[in-house]
Design an enzyme around this catalytic site. Structure first.
Site, PDB file in Angstrom:
ATOM      1  N   MET A 132       0.850  -1.186   0.000  1.00 56.02           N
ATOM      2  CA  MET A 132       0.000   0.000   0.000  1.00 56.02           C
ATOM      3  C   MET A 132       0.883   1.233   0.000  1.00 56.02           C
ATOM      4  SD  MET A 132      -2.770   1.288   2.877  1.00 56.02           S
ATOM      5  CE  MET A 132      -1.565   1.227   4.191  1.00 56.02           C
ATOM      6  N   ASP A 134       0.062   5.673  -1.289  1.00 58.25           N
ATOM      7  CA  ASP A 134      -0.635   6.941  -1.053  1.00 58.25           C
ATOM      8  C   ASP A 134      -2.106   6.802  -0.647  1.00 58.25           C
ATOM      9  OD1 ASP A 134       1.707   7.449  -2.382  1.00 58.25           O
ATOM     10  OD2 ASP A 134       0.850   8.855  -3.806  1.00 58.25           O
ATOM     11  N   ASP A 345       9.551  14.759  -4.428  1.00 57.08           N
ATOM     12  CA  ASP A 345       9.981  13.501  -5.031  1.00 57.08           C
ATOM     13  C   ASP A 345      11.469  13.247  -4.827  1.00 57.08           C
ATOM     14  OD1 ASP A 345       9.527  11.155  -6.531  1.00 57.08           O
ATOM     15  OD2 ASP A 345      10.186  12.126  -8.369  1.00 57.08           O
TER      16      ASP A 345
END
Length: 663
Positions: A132, A134, A345
């Site tokens: 899992m 976001d 990022d």
């Protein structure tokens, strides 16, 4: 591996009560992993040509989809192989782990099922198995809280991303529902990626999400519930005209993702923002729409910050300057500030800033440009393991709630062995700190208190160099609320002593050497998930540093460097400064749930989430200690400890839904 003693100054080694006798890896920077495989750099000229080509490609796809359904099926089949190759691909790899830890040739730890089973949390949301990441489109609808999330149904590593779905009545107890959206169209063939929900004026609901196409181009797509009368929102329909947005000129095909919840403009249009970058400048693009199918791009940006890299999972929302309630995303006015948050990022940190939004042209400016979004000194939601966060306005209780993906800090091999990876932090309420006006306050949702069981109150003086066991039962599931106060005579003595080094300007939790390094006024706090001998422990603590102006600066830290004997775990020291106003005592709250520790200082001004993987301090051997490792100061500690119950988190069935409905 080097002993943790090597972190200590010679003067502190002899009598330090927190020094363990076991060997440890040095604390390291976090492992970086995220929802996409590593991105190749494309020349700008190539990118522009590709975009032009892609416009033609979209027209081709739409032409075929409207005239020949068989053609769509054929295109999808053609991309199945490329999607399958993504299965098992993750940015989390042993190679990266060893590179960061400096132990490339070290054999990974021999995990056993008993230890791995203990790591699974009891009251944090996570899928039954597999990967899992976001949080997506959280919302409240017809009496139910809905939570969607990035999910790999096939493995415990990143790949084959679809939208998982669960519902709750209270954000604590959950029932997993069938997968909401799968990668079954050319425009999301390589993944149904992150998106957001928006309620329209008539109460209907739309979802915008990023799809990775069969050509790995990031596009924005529209979906909506099949049946608005279904409170569980079990079935979703993708708009036949998808994609509704493609990368605009100047934006590379893999730098256009994660649309926000829409908000209303003063002229009645809907407005969204989408993260991207131009070279190394992080940007947030702005689009207006009336129907969520056609869009007008602004020439101006919501915001940009040079040298911050790609902005993912951008969030934009209002906060009240005067009240402690949350605000709907469309609220604006003189008593409102706006938050811009972006997930970086390049660093895997979530940064935010407080500022002013201008509706007329869709721009935003920070109140303090020196701590703008993504800058090294800028504010973060959380100074630990916390990424790709998403807020939503809970109209049920008039509050804004924050979700976040909490990744793992162990090895990919360990995740595969245990069969799951990642979880979500406890949902938090988010408001502007009306006392400072400069930062947010985050606090676990009030519903978490429903899990509190038996409690004990403790009041004690903790002398310099002391470690005191706290008499509670198994310490694997705890809620701790504490106040600390340093005796006035200790403060006066140290502040007036010119021989005490002024270190506030240089001190950082990350570079301090951790809780075992002693200073005049700290560290002091709790060691959670510790074994009886303290050979494994995770200290969560305050450290007070004297400044050159003889004023104190307070830091809140978590030290995972001695949290486990396992060598294939990244064990950083986390933390940051925390504002302490005149007359305030030092306060902290800690939630302990097996392999996750969440700390909140000064009512939630500074927060730290960490993942820890003890090998000895598990089950009944997990203990709690309060400590004061200051050299001179005596600390008064007043705290309450609750044992925590497990949450009801069950697989989907009509019986499970009925059971949850009746609670």
């Amino acid at each position: 591996m080097a002993s943790s003693d090597a972190l200590l100054p010679i003067s502190a080694r002899e009598e330090d009560p927190l020094v363990s006798d076991g060997s440890r890896s040095d604390p390291n920077a976090e492992t970086h992993r995220r929802k996409r495989p590593v991105k190749g750099l494309l020349a700008v000229s190539f990118g522009l040509l590709f975009i032009a080509f892609y416009v033609v490609l979209i027209a081709t796809h739409h032409g075929s989809s409207r005239s020949n359904d068989v053609k769509i099926e054929s295109d999808e089949t053609a991309t199945t192989t490329s999607r399958a190759r993504l299965a098992g691909v993750s940015e989390k790899s042993n190679d990266q782990l060893w590179k960061l830890s400096g132990e490339r040739n070290t054999v990974s730890f021999a995990w056993n099922n008993s230890v791995l089973s203990w790591q699974r949390t009891a009251f944090h949301f996570q899928p039954e198995q597999n990967w899992m990441n976001d949080p997506n489109g959280p919302l409240f609808y017809k009496g139910w809280y809905h939570f969607f999330y990035q999910y790999n149904p096939n493995a415990a590593v990143w790949g084959d991303i679809v939208w998982g779905h669960a519902v709750s009545k209270d954000l604590i107890h959950w029932v997993h529902l069938p997968i909401a959206m799968v990668a079954d169209q050319w425009y999301d063939a390589n993944g149904v990626w992150t998106g957001s929900a928006t309620f329209l004026d008539d109460g209907s609901l739309v979802m915008l999400y990023t799809g990775s196409t069969d050509k790995s181009v990031q596009v924005q797509n529209l979906a909506y519930p099949e049946d608005l009368n279904d409170p569980l929102l079990l079935k979703w329909v993708k708009y036949s005209g998808n994609p509704v947005l493609v990368p605009p000129p100047g934006i590379l095909p893999k730098d256009f993702r994660d649309p926000t919840t829409a908000w209303k403009t003063s002229d009645g249009k809907w407005r969204i923002t989408i993260g991207s970058k131009i070279n190394k400048t992080g940007i947030s693009l702005v689009y207006d729409t009336i129907d969520f199918k056609t869009y007008e791009k602004h020439d101006t940006l919501l915001h940009k910050v040079p040298n911050t890299g790609m902005w993912e999972c951008v969030d934009f929302y209002p906060v009240s300057k005067t009240a402690v309630n949350g605000l709907d995303t469309s609220v604006n006015g003189p008593n409102v500030k706006h938050i811009v948050k972006a997930s970086m990022d390049d660093t895997r940190f979530d940064h935010y800033a407080v500022g002013t939004y201008f509706d007329s042209n869709g721009t935003w400016i920070p109140d303090d440009p020196t701590i703008d979004v993504g800058m090294s000194a800028s504010l973060r939601y959380d100074y630990g393991k916390f990424y790709a966060s998403k807020t939503f306005y809970d109209q049920n209780k008039g509050r804004r709630i924050l979700w976040s993906w909490i990744g793992e800090s162990d090895s990919e091999a360990a995740d595969v062995q245990k069969g799951w990876s990642s979880l979500q932090g406890i949902p938090r309420t988010v408001v502007l700190d009306t006392k400072t006006g400069k930062n947010l306050i985050q606090w676990p949702v009030e519903e978490i208190k429903s899990l509190r069981l038996s409690s004990k109150q403790f009041d004690m003086e903790v002398g310099p160099g002391s470690v005191v066991p706290v008499d509670v039962d198994s310490a694997a599931q705890l809620d701790i609320e504490a106040e600390f106060e340093i005796k006035k005579e200790s403060l006066d003595k140290i502040l007036g002593d010119s021989s005490v080094v002024a270190e506030a300007e240089e001190f950082s939790c990350q570079k301090s050497g951790g809780a075992s390094v002693r200073g005049a006024l700290g560290p002091f706090g709790f060691s959670v998930l510790a074994d009886k001998s303290l050979s494994e422990q995770t200290p969560v603590y305050f450290y007070l540093a004297k400044g050159k102006d003889s004023k104190l600066k307070t830091f809140f830290c978590t030290d995972t460097s001695r949290s486990t004997f396992a060598n294939d775990v990244v064990k950083p020291i986390y933390g940051s400064a925390v504002p302490v106003l005149k007359g305030e005592k030092l306060t902290m709250r800690i939630l302990v749930d097996h392999s996750i520790v969440e700390g909140f200082a000064q009512g939630g001004r500074t927060c730290i989430t960490s993942r820890v993987y003890p090998t000895k301090a598990i089950y009944g051997a997990a203990k709690l200690f309060v400590f004061n490792n200051a050299i001179d100061a005596t600390v008064t500690a007043s705290f309450k400890v609750w044992q925590m119950n497990s949450a009801f988190i069950h697989p989907y069935s009509e019986e499970a839904v009925r059971a949850l409905s009746s609670t």
